[in-house]
Design a protein around this motif. Structure first.
Motif, PDB file in Angstrom:
ATOM      1  N   CYS A   1       0.849  -1.186   0.000  1.00  0.00           N
ATOM      2  CA  CYS A   1       0.000   0.000   0.000  1.00  0.00           C
ATOM      3  C   CYS A   1       0.887   1.239   0.000  1.00  0.00           C
ATOM      4  O   CYS A   1       1.941   1.255   0.648  1.00  0.00           O
ATOM      5  CB  CYS A   1      -0.870  -0.033   1.257  1.00  0.00           C
ATOM      6  N   ILE A   2       0.447   2.266  -0.707  1.00  0.00           N
ATOM      7  CA  ILE A   2       1.152   3.544  -0.665  1.00  0.00           C
ATOM      8  C   ILE A   2       0.143   4.622  -0.293  1.00  0.00           C
ATOM      9  O   ILE A   2      -0.867   4.816  -0.950  1.00  0.00           O
ATOM     10  CB  ILE A   2       1.892   3.834  -1.988  1.00  0.00           C
ATOM     11  N   ARG A   3       0.425   5.276   0.811  1.00  0.00           N
ATOM     12  CA  ARG A   3      -0.504   6.225   1.401  1.00  0.00           C
ATOM     13  C   ARG A   3      -0.636   7.476   0.553  1.00  0.00           C
ATOM     14  O   ARG A   3       0.332   7.967  -0.015  1.00  0.00           O
ATOM     15  CB  ARG A   3      -0.020   6.563   2.819  1.00  0.00           C
ATOM     16  N   ARG A   4      -1.858   7.983   0.496  1.00  0.00           N
ATOM     17  CA  ARG A   4      -2.139   9.127  -0.365  1.00  0.00           C
ATOM     18  C   ARG A   4      -1.475  10.391   0.131  1.00  0.00           C
ATOM     19  O   ARG A   4      -1.086  11.245  -0.653  1.00  0.00           O
ATOM     20  CB  ARG A   4      -3.654   9.338  -0.459  1.00  0.00           C
ATOM     21  N   SER A   5      -1.384  10.563   1.447  1.00  0.00           N
ATOM     22  CA  SER A   5      -0.974  11.856   1.999  1.00  0.00           C
ATOM     23  C   SER A   5       0.520  12.121   1.821  1.00  0.00           C
ATOM     24  O   SER A   5       0.912  13.237   1.482  1.00  0.00           O
ATOM     25  CB  SER A   5      -1.338  11.930   3.480  1.00  0.00           C
ATOM     26  N   ASP A   6       1.327  11.096   2.054  1.00  0.00           N
ATOM     27  CA  ASP A   6       2.765  11.334   2.064  1.00  0.00           C
ATOM     28  C   ASP A   6       3.566  10.241   1.386  1.00  0.00           C
ATOM     29  O   ASP A   6       4.793  10.234   1.442  1.00  0.00           O
ATOM     30  CB  ASP A   6       3.259  11.494   3.504  1.00  0.00           C
ATOM     31  N   GLY A   7       2.870   9.299   0.771  1.00  0.00           N
ATOM     32  CA  GLY A   7       3.584   8.231   0.077  1.00  0.00           C
ATOM     33  C   GLY A   7       4.183   7.180   0.977  1.00  0.00           C
ATOM     34  O   GLY A   7       4.995   6.366   0.518  1.00  0.00           O
ATOM     35  N   TYR A   8       3.781   7.169   2.245  1.00  0.00           N
ATOM     36  CA  TYR A   8       4.301   6.137   3.154  1.00  0.00           C
ATOM     37  C   TYR A   8       3.858   4.775   2.620  1.00  0.00           C
ATOM     38  O   TYR A   8       2.757   4.615   2.133  1.00  0.00           O
ATOM     39  CB  TYR A   8       3.780   6.359   4.570  1.00  0.00           C
ATOM     40  N   LYS A   9       4.738   3.777   2.784  1.00  0.00           N
ATOM     41  CA  LYS A   9       4.509   2.479   2.184  1.00  0.00           C
ATOM     42  C   LYS A   9       4.330   1.385   3.235  1.00  0.00           C
ATOM     43  O   LYS A   9       5.016   1.380   4.258  1.00  0.00           O
ATOM     44  CB  LYS A   9       5.689   2.130   1.265  1.00  0.00           C
ATOM     45  N   TYR A  10       3.436   0.485   2.934  1.00  0.00           N
ATOM     46  CA  TYR A  10       3.218  -0.694   3.768  1.00  0.00           C
ATOM     47  C   TYR A  10       3.418  -1.942   2.911  1.00  0.00           C
ATOM     48  O   TYR A  10       3.096  -1.940   1.724  1.00  0.00           O
ATOM     49  CB  TYR A  10       1.790  -0.710   4.326  1.00  0.00           C
ATOM     50  N   TYR A  11       3.922  -2.982   3.553  1.00  0.00           N
ATOM     51  CA  TYR A  11       4.152  -4.242   2.848  1.00  0.00           C
ATOM     52  C   TYR A  11       3.703  -5.415   3.701  1.00  0.00           C
ATOM     53  O   TYR A  11       3.868  -5.413   4.925  1.00  0.00           O
ATOM     54  CB  TYR A  11       5.643  -4.420   2.524  1.00  0.00           C
ATOM     55  N   ALA A  12       3.184  -6.428   3.035  1.00  0.00           N
ATOM     56  CA  ALA A  12       2.963  -7.698   3.718  1.00  0.00           C
ATOM     57  C   ALA A  12       4.317  -8.312   4.047  1.00  0.00           C
ATOM     58  O   ALA A  12       5.293  -8.127   3.299  1.00  0.00           O
ATOM     59  CB  ALA A  12       2.163  -8.635   2.824  1.00  0.00           C
ATOM     60  N   GLY A  13       4.356  -9.047   5.139  1.00  0.00           N
ATOM     61  CA  GLY A  13       5.617  -9.638   5.553  1.00  0.00           C
ATOM     62  C   GLY A  13       6.226 -10.551   4.511  1.00  0.00           C
ATOM     63  O   GLY A  13       7.448 -10.660   4.390  1.00  0.00           O
ATOM     64  N   SER A  14       5.369 -11.217   3.735  1.00  0.00           N
ATOM     65  CA  SER A  14       5.850 -12.186   2.751  1.00  0.00           C
ATOM     66  C   SER A  14       6.556 -11.545   1.568  1.00  0.00           C
ATOM     67  O   SER A  14       7.266 -12.233   0.824  1.00  0.00           O
ATOM     68  CB  SER A  14       4.679 -13.029   2.247  1.00  0.00           C
ATOM     69  N   VAL A  15       6.380 -10.239   1.375  1.00  0.00           N
ATOM     70  CA  VAL A  15       6.988  -9.583   0.222  1.00  0.00           C
ATOM     71  C   VAL A  15       7.975  -8.491   0.613  1.00  0.00           C
ATOM     72  O   VAL A  15       8.690  -7.963  -0.255  1.00  0.00           O
ATOM     73  CB  VAL A  15       5.917  -8.982  -0.715  1.00  0.00           C
ATOM     74  N   ARG A  16       8.011  -8.154   1.888  1.00  0.00           N
ATOM     75  CA  ARG A  16       8.899  -7.065   2.313  1.00  0.00           C
ATOM     76  C   ARG A  16      10.340  -7.409   1.970  1.00  0.00           C
ATOM     77  O   ARG A  16      10.821  -8.511   2.199  1.00  0.00           O
ATOM     78  CB  ARG A  16       8.752  -6.824   3.814  1.00  0.00           C
ATOM     79  N   GLY A  17      11.028  -6.434   1.384  1.00  0.00           N
ATOM     80  CA  GLY A  17      12.416  -6.644   0.966  1.00  0.00           C
ATOM     81  C   GLY A  17      12.544  -7.146  -0.455  1.00  0.00           C
ATOM     82  O   GLY A  17      13.643  -7.125  -1.019  1.00  0.00           O
ATOM     83  N   ARG A  18      11.444  -7.626  -1.037  1.00  0.00           N
ATOM     84  CA  ARG A  18      11.470  -8.108  -2.423  1.00  0.00           C
ATOM     85  C   ARG A  18      10.642  -7.223  -3.350  1.00  0.00           C
ATOM     86  O   ARG A  18      10.977  -7.066  -4.528  1.00  0.00           O
ATOM     87  CB  ARG A  18      10.926  -9.536  -2.497  1.00  0.00           C
ATOM     88  N   PHE A  19       9.547  -6.694  -2.831  1.00  0.00           N
ATOM     89  CA  PHE A  19       8.648  -5.870  -3.638  1.00  0.00           C
ATOM     90  C   PHE A  19       8.791  -4.408  -3.229  1.00  0.00           C
ATOM     91  O   PHE A  19       9.028  -4.093  -2.059  1.00  0.00           O
ATOM     92  CB  PHE A  19       7.200  -6.283  -3.413  1.00  0.00           C
ATOM     93  N   THR A  20       8.617  -3.511  -4.206  1.00  0.00           N
ATOM     94  CA  THR A  20       8.646  -2.081  -3.940  1.00  0.00           C
ATOM     95  C   THR A  20       7.475  -1.416  -4.645  1.00  0.00           C
ATOM     96  O   THR A  20       7.288  -1.594  -5.850  1.00  0.00           O
ATOM     97  CB  THR A  20       9.952  -1.450  -4.438  1.00  0.00           C
ATOM     98  N   ILE A  21       6.707  -0.661  -3.875  1.00  0.00           N
ATOM     99  CA  ILE A  21       5.581   0.082  -4.438  1.00  0.00           C
ATOM    100  C   ILE A  21       5.991   1.533  -4.618  1.00  0.00           C
ATOM    101  O   ILE A  21       6.764   2.076  -3.818  1.00  0.00           O
ATOM    102  CB  ILE A  21       4.329  -0.036  -3.540  1.00  0.00           C
TER     103      ILE A  21
END
Length: 127
Positions: free
Chosen positions: A50-70
């Protein structure tokens, strides 16, 4: 009309990479949080990133963190998902979704939090 057009899926070997794109139109893109979900056969739809609308803060599921970039390009009304070191467990239909998601930290991964959905793009990773 509101549209979220997901593209970029395909067949890739394990260890490979893909870039998904989600092009939005018909609504005020800057005002919406954009997320990627995926759904494998027989499984529930799960939040990937997820990428937050207000400031572009990003969230990742644990299974993809470190491999995927939004990332998002507000000028192009497009969100991208760069997927690296793909494995067979990443095989699924990937969907992008837009919503005013609050409170974001606890709800971004819930499909019900979103107003608009794209049609999905298939990602298949062969072992």
């Amino acid at each position: 009309d509101v549209q979220l057009q997901a593209s970029g899926g395909g067949l890739v070997q394990a260890g490979g990479s893909l870039r998904l794109s989600c092009a939005a139109s018909g609504f005020s893109f800057d005002d919406y949080t954009i997320s990627w979900f995926r759904q494998a056969p027989g499984k529930e739809r799960e939040g990937v990133s997820c990428i937050r609308r207000s400031d572009g803060y990003k969230y990742y599921a644990g299974s993809v963190r470190g491999r995927f970039t939004i990332s998002r390009d507000n000028a192009r009304a497009t969100v991208y998902l760069d997927m690296n070191r793909l494995g067979p467990e990443d095989t699924a239909v990937y969907y992008c979704a837009a919503g005013v998601v609050r409170p974001i930290q606890s709800t971004w991964a819930r499909p019900g939090a979103y107003d608009y959905w794209g049609q999905g793009t298939q990602v298949t990773v062969s072992s």
